[in-house]
Design a protein around this motif. Structure first.
Motif, PDB file in Angstrom:
ATOM      1  N   SER A 163       0.575  -1.000  -0.044  1.00  0.00           N
ATOM      2  CA  SER A 163       0.125   0.072  -0.039  1.00  0.00           C
ATOM      3  C   SER A 163       0.971   0.553   0.154  1.00  0.00           C
ATOM      4  O   SER A 163       0.702   2.056  -0.213  1.00  0.00           O
ATOM      5  CB  SER A 163      -0.866   0.100   1.089  1.00  0.00           C
ATOM      6  N   ASN A 166       1.957   1.826  -3.466  1.00  0.00           N
ATOM      7  CA  ASN A 166       0.750   2.195  -4.335  1.00  0.00           C
ATOM      8  C   ASN A 166       0.733   3.799  -4.654  1.00  0.00           C
ATOM      9  O   ASN A 166       0.845   4.762  -5.464  1.00  0.00           O
ATOM     10  CB  ASN A 166       0.046   1.760  -3.833  1.00  0.00           C
ATOM     11  N   ALA A 167       0.581   4.295  -2.498  1.00  0.00           N
ATOM     12  CA  ALA A 167       0.904   5.401  -2.534  1.00  0.00           C
ATOM     13  C   ALA A 167       1.305   6.400  -3.287  1.00  0.00           C
ATOM     14  O   ALA A 167       1.680   7.364  -3.807  1.00  0.00           O
ATOM     15  CB  ALA A 167       0.998   5.665  -0.978  1.00  0.00           C
ATOM     16  N   SER A 289      -5.545   4.904  -2.973  1.00  0.00           N
ATOM     17  CA  SER A 289      -4.871   5.021  -1.967  1.00  0.00           C
ATOM     18  C   SER A 289      -4.527   5.138  -0.823  1.00  0.00           C
ATOM     19  O   SER A 289      -4.420   3.741  -0.177  1.00  0.00           O
ATOM     20  CB  SER A 289      -3.559   4.980  -2.911  1.00  0.00           C
TER      21      SER A 289
END
Length: 549
Positions: A163, A166-167, A289
């Motif tokens: 995560s 992806n952020a 996100s």
């Protein structure tokens, strides 16, 4: 007559007489009243305190007997006039309830004894084996839980790292999209907007976010390289979430600016719509996100806390089972034996008390004597106001005396007493001792008295004493040897504020003049004398009376 007035000697005599009269008058008028002081010397000696009263000789064992419990009388084996021996049963009442309690307490004693025997014997081989199996299971559960928590937490940490990655990617994409559409001077040379202030604000926010982006990227890389350091991962997640929230606000402002683009040959409506779609897409990606990162972070934190609690509980279970096994393998401890013995003693004490209470259902003769009155029949229920049986003892006599409340505090059980009987006169005083003080008051003509009992000491004339004789008693309540004492009338009390103890003082005659001295008093003796414990010495003279003349 006129010749006399002309004589010089006449006038000399007259002046002399007037002077004499003046001197006498001045002496009489200026003379102060004289004061006479009556004093008593402070004395050293013995001081006694006694209390005197008059009473009547009674049988020392004229006894009123009653039950301590209530119930119906079941037996009255003696009648009035019957001779009884000490310990003989004179009456009984229904004791069914107390007997049931005694049986229950006997069972409790047997149970406590069995428990003591069990503790002394220690744990059996079967019990030890069972505890060993429980310990092995608890240890296995603990190990399985550790492996499970490690696997689960590693998975959740990886999801959180994903995560974060992806952020970072979506944040960079969003920044680039806004930059290319609204900020880059090379690609937006013909961009015109009707809100220049907003455009300036977006440029500033972009610079801030872009400058912070490098730190965000480094933090994520550090979390990835932390080898599962959950504290590092949680801290990085919080930092990135805050960054994404700021990026969301930035994207909202960018979208608002795209709506304020002025249409021209370069920025047609189609181009503007395309810009708005690009920014809207980045808003959605950034929100997605942020949500994914928040969810992953929460799952990691909550699951970690849950496993910590479970692991702690499993560890405690292992420790408890280990302690129980150690205890059983060690054999009975002195503490356990003593505890079981205490439980047995408590059960036995409860049983003994019940058996003692059972005596409240029986009246026994306390001494040898004769029944003088029976006030109830079998089947009746006695009340507290009327005794069941009256009896007269065969032993010695005693004197009952009413003492006023002003003197009762002076008397203690054991005080020596001199007894004079009117029948014998003062030629043969008897000796005795205070054996009882009634705690309840008696009111006689609005005056409060307390009854005391004085027992006779053995005497060669004791056989001649009869009930009903008038007795004058003098109780020696206190005595002090070699103490200082003065008349009590010389002691005065100072005024004191509410709640304070007033000080006592006397006036001592020193050089013909009174001086005050604070004193502390002790025993208040007979003849109006009082002991001085501090404040005076034997050479002092205290003033007892002052007379002005």
């Amino acid at each position: 007559m006129l010749k006399i007035f002309k004589k010089k000697s006449f006038w000399i005599i007259l002046v002399f007489v007037l002077i004499i009269i003046g001197l006498i008058s001045y002496s009489l008028l200026s003379k102060k009243p004289s004061v006479t002081y009556t004093t008593e010397a402070v004395k050293l000696g013995n001081l006694v305190q006694t209390v005197s009263a008059t009473g009547m000789v009674e049988s020392a064992h004229e006894i009123n007997l009653n039950f301590k419990s209530s119930g119906k009388i079941t037996s009255l084996p003696f009648k009035e006039g019957g001779e009884v021996k000490a310990g003989g049963i004179l009456a009984t009442i229904d004791s069914g309830s107390i007997n049931a309690q005694i049986k229950q307490y006997q069972a409790n004693v047997a149970s406590a004894q069995a428990n003591l025997d069990k503790v002394r014997a220690g744990s059996s081989a079967e019990d030890i084996k069972l505890t060993q199996e429980q310990l092995a299971k608890a240890q296995n559960d603990y190990n399985n839980l550790l492996r499970e928590s490690e696997t689960e937490l590693n998975t959740l940490q990886e999801k959180t790292i994903d995560s974060l990655n992806n952020a970072v990617f979506t944040a960079q994409t969003a920044l680039n999209t806004v930059y290319n559409n609204l900020i880059n001077t090379q690609t937006t040379i013909n961009l015109l907007v009707n809100d220049s202030a907003l455009q300036t604000q977006i440029n500033s926010s972009y610079n801030t976010l872009q400058n912070s982006f490098g730190d965000i990227r480094l933090s994520v890389e550090a979390a990835k390289a932390s080898d599962g350091d959950q504290a590092k991962i949680n801290s990085t997640s919080d930092t990135v979430r805050d960054y994404l929230s700021s990026l969301n606000s930035f994207l909202d402002k960018a979208y608002n600016l795209s709506e304020k683009i002025i249409i021209n040959t370069t920025y047609t409506q189609t181009i503007i719509d395309s810009i708005k779609d690009d920014i809207s897409t980045q808003q959605s990606s950034n929100n997605t996100s942020l949500t994914a990162l928040s969810t992953a972070r929460a799952n990691l934190i909550n699951t970690s806390a849950s496993y910590q609690s479970q692991v702690l509980a499993a560890s405690n279970t292992v420790a408890i089972n280990q302690a129980q096994l150690n205890l059983k393998q060690a054999g009975p401890r002195s503490f356990d034996i003593e505890s079981a013995q205490a439980q047995l003693a408590q059960a036995q004490a409860t049983l003994d008390k019940a058996r003692a209470d059972a005596q409240d259902y029986v009246i026994k003769a306390p001494i040898d004597g004769k029944i003088t009155k029976v006030n109830y029949l079998v089947g009746e229920t006695p009340n507290a106001t009327l005794e069941v049986i009256d009896m007269l003892g065969n032993e010695r006599y005693e004197v009952k005396v009413d003492i006023p409340e002003s003197d009762i505090t002076k008397i203690q059980i054991g005080d020596k007493v001199t007894i004079e009987l009117d029948a014998f006169g003062s030629d043969h005083p008897f000796s005795g001792i205070v054996t009882a003080i009634d705690p309840a008051q008696t009111i006689i003509k609005d005056v409060i008295y307390y009854k005391i009992t004085v027992s006779f000491n053995s005497d060669s004339w004791s056989d001649q004493i009869k009930p009903g004789m008038t007795a004058n008693i003098t109780a020696l309540t206190a005595e002090r040897d070699n103490v200082l004492y003065i008349p009590q009338r010389a002691v005065k009390v100072r005024e004191a504020a509410l709640g304070e103890t007033p000080a006592k003082y006397v006036q001592v005659l020193v050089g013909g003049q009174p001086q005050e001295k604070n004193v502390e008093i002790g025993l208040r003796g007979d003849n109006g004398l009082v002991e001085i414990t501090s404040g005076l010495s034997e050479e002092d003279n205290v003033i007892t009376f002052i007379q002005n003349q």
